[in-house]
Design a protein around this motif. Structure first.
Motif, PDB file in Angstrom:
ATOM      1  N   PHE A   1       0.839  -1.352   0.042  1.00  0.00           N
ATOM      2  CA  PHE A   1      -0.003   0.023   0.167  1.00  0.00           C
ATOM      3  C   PHE A   1       0.415   1.203  -0.205  1.00  0.00           C
ATOM      4  N   ALA A   2       1.941   1.380   0.476  1.00  0.00           N
ATOM      5  CA  ALA A   2       1.984   2.014   1.005  1.00  0.00           C
ATOM      6  C   ALA A   2       3.466   3.352  -0.250  1.00  0.00           C
ATOM      7  N   LYS A   3       3.236   1.273  -0.756  1.00  0.00           N
ATOM      8  CA  LYS A   3       4.715   1.612  -2.195  1.00  0.00           C
ATOM      9  C   LYS A   3       3.149   2.427  -3.190  1.00  0.00           C
ATOM     10  N   LYS A   4       2.811   1.936  -3.398  1.00  0.00           N
ATOM     11  CA  LYS A   4       1.224   1.815  -4.268  1.00  0.00           C
ATOM     12  C   LYS A   4       1.201   3.691  -4.271  1.00  0.00           C
ATOM     13  N   LYS A   5       0.779   3.279  -3.116  1.00  0.00           N
ATOM     14  CA  LYS A   5       0.559   5.277  -2.814  1.00  0.00           C
ATOM     15  C   LYS A   5       1.409   6.255  -2.594  1.00  0.00           C
ATOM     16  N   ASN A   6       3.247   5.470  -2.784  1.00  0.00           N
ATOM     17  CA  ASN A   6       4.445   6.654  -2.724  1.00  0.00           C
ATOM     18  C   ASN A   6       3.623   7.335  -1.779  1.00  0.00           C
ATOM     19  N   LEU A   7       3.797   6.599  -0.118  1.00  0.00           N
ATOM     20  CA  LEU A   7       3.924   7.517   1.552  1.00  0.00           C
ATOM     21  C   LEU A   7       5.260   7.907   1.849  1.00  0.00           C
ATOM     22  N   GLY A   8       6.513   6.910   1.667  1.00  0.00           N
ATOM     23  CA  GLY A   8       7.299   6.206   2.561  1.00  0.00           C
ATOM     24  C   GLY A   8       7.906   5.077   2.864  1.00  0.00           C
ATOM     25  N   LYS A   9       8.349   4.935   4.034  1.00  0.00           N
ATOM     26  CA  LYS A   9       9.293   4.052   3.868  1.00  0.00           C
ATOM     27  C   LYS A   9       9.056   2.699   4.852  1.00  0.00           C
ATOM     28  N   ILE A  10       8.596   1.656   5.083  1.00  0.00           N
ATOM     29  CA  ILE A  10       8.369   0.629   5.503  1.00  0.00           C
ATOM     30  C   ILE A  10       9.777  -0.240   6.197  1.00  0.00           C
ATOM     31  N   PHE A  11       9.563  -0.481   7.085  1.00  0.00           N
ATOM     32  CA  PHE A  11      10.625  -1.047   7.757  1.00  0.00           C
ATOM     33  C   PHE A  11       9.955  -2.874   8.902  1.00  0.00           C
ATOM     34  N   ILE A  12      10.928  -4.033   8.854  1.00  0.00           N
ATOM     35  CA  ILE A  12      10.679  -4.538   9.526  1.00  0.00           C
ATOM     36  C   ILE A  12      11.415  -5.035  10.487  1.00  0.00           C
TER      37      ILE A  12
ATOM     38  N   VAL B   1       7.779  -0.643  10.761  1.00  0.00           N
ATOM     39  CA  VAL B   1       7.122   0.599  11.170  1.00  0.00           C
ATOM     40  C   VAL B   1       7.269   1.435  10.354  1.00  0.00           C
ATOM     41  N   PHE B   2       6.184   2.124   9.714  1.00  0.00           N
ATOM     42  CA  PHE B   2       6.522   3.840   9.123  1.00  0.00           C
ATOM     43  C   PHE B   2       7.086   4.679   8.957  1.00  0.00           C
ATOM     44  N   ILE B   3       7.872   5.565   8.093  1.00  0.00           N
ATOM     45  CA  ILE B   3       7.969   6.353   8.514  1.00  0.00           C
ATOM     46  C   ILE B   3       7.303   7.386   6.659  1.00  0.00           C
ATOM     47  N   SER B   4       6.512   8.677   7.036  1.00  0.00           N
ATOM     48  CA  SER B   4       6.216   9.199   5.848  1.00  0.00           C
ATOM     49  C   SER B   4       7.216   9.424   5.301  1.00  0.00           C
ATOM     50  N   ASN B   5       7.196  10.252   3.736  1.00  0.00           N
ATOM     51  CA  ASN B   5       8.217  10.880   3.248  1.00  0.00           C
ATOM     52  C   ASN B   5       8.787  12.276   3.695  1.00  0.00           C
ATOM     53  N   ASN B   6       7.766  13.016   4.714  1.00  0.00           N
ATOM     54  CA  ASN B   6       8.139  14.638   4.659  1.00  0.00           C
ATOM     55  C   ASN B   6       8.699  13.903   6.038  1.00  0.00           C
TER      56      ASN B   6
ATOM     57  N   PRO C   1       8.909   7.273  14.776  1.00  0.00           N
ATOM     58  CA  PRO C   1       8.356   6.802  13.981  1.00  0.00           C
ATOM     59  C   PRO C   1       6.371   7.908  13.669  1.00  0.00           C
ATOM     60  N   ASP C   2       5.936   7.341  12.164  1.00  0.00           N
ATOM     61  CA  ASP C   2       5.230   8.390  12.245  1.00  0.00           C
ATOM     62  C   ASP C   2       3.754   6.476  13.027  1.00  0.00           C
ATOM     63  N   LEU C   3       4.001   5.477  12.259  1.00  0.00           N
ATOM     64  CA  LEU C   3       3.392   4.647  12.787  1.00  0.00           C
ATOM     65  C   LEU C   3       4.004   3.607  13.330  1.00  0.00           C
ATOM     66  N   VAL C   4       3.792   2.486  14.639  1.00  0.00           N
ATOM     67  CA  VAL C   4       4.597   1.526  15.252  1.00  0.00           C
ATOM     68  C   VAL C   4       3.600   0.219  15.119  1.00  0.00           C
ATOM     69  N   VAL C   5       3.716  -0.704  15.059  1.00  0.00           N
ATOM     70  CA  VAL C   5       3.375  -2.366  15.247  1.00  0.00           C
ATOM     71  C   VAL C   5       4.231  -3.201  16.272  1.00  0.00           C
ATOM     72  N   GLU C   6       3.423  -3.429  17.090  1.00  0.00           N
ATOM     73  CA  GLU C   6       4.416  -4.505  17.844  1.00  0.00           C
ATOM     74  C   GLU C   6       2.518  -5.902  17.424  1.00  0.00           C
TER      75      GLU C   6
END
Length: 177
Positions: A56-67, A86-91, A105-110
């Motif tokens: 989803f993030a790649k398709k919408k070019n929203l930012g970076k995802i790391f596991i 984790v998700f970090i937005s482009n800005n 990060p903008d978003l964290v998942v545990e």
């Protein structure tokens, strides 16, 4: 980094940064906690959810995802976590450095594990909140219950609890796992 032979570490953060690459541990309020490899169920959930969010993030070019494992330094001395996703937005990509992520990060998942469940739901949640993580998801891989928290006026508010899916207000999307 100064070698151990030149000068012994003076802080727990320095000890943490000297650990071998791939060491499964986190620095929580100045204490290093080590954990065994996650369960198969845990990893299956990380892969399933991570794949959905990544696509989803790649398709919408929203930012970076790391596991995990990726070090997330939430302050300079006491807290360095390895969240499952984790998700970090482009800005905010400037918080990504060669050796980890420096800042919230903008978003964290545990994804909960028996050995880390208490930390994820209490200590780490409070530190993520204090650090300014905008959205925090906690997923139980056994029950498939996901609890989503949103940062509102510097406080996490539970805004959704679902089975087998996560509703993200930050990404404006529902993810199934």
């Amino acid at each position: 980094m100064v070698s151990l032979l030149e000068r012994p570490p003076r802080t727990t953060m320095e000890v943490f940064k000297m650990l071998p690459e791939g060491t499964r541990c986190e620095l929580i309020e100045g204490i290093i906690y080590m954990s065994p490899a996650p369960t198969i169920n845990h990893q299956d959930t990380v892969l399933s959810l991570g794949s959905e969010v990544l696509q989803f993030a790649k398709k919408k070019n929203l930012g970076k995802i790391f596991i995990s494992p990726v070090d997330v330094y939430l302050d300079s001395q006491k807290n360095a976590f390895q969240p499952d996703l984790v998700f970090i937005s482009n800005n905010r990509l400037n918080i990504i450095k060669k050796d980890g992520i420096y800042g919230a990060p903008d978003l964290v998942v545990e994804i909960l594990s028996p050995g880390t469940k208490n930390f994820d739901l209490t200590k780490k949640k409070k530190i993520y909140e204090k650090s300014g993580v905008k959205e925090y998801w906690v997923v139980d891989p056994t029950t498939r219950i996901a609890i989503c928290f949103k940062l509102i006026e510097k406080k996490f508010i539970e805004f959704k609890k679902e089975k087998g899916k996560i509703v993200s207000s930050l990404l404006n999307r529902t993810f199934k796992f």
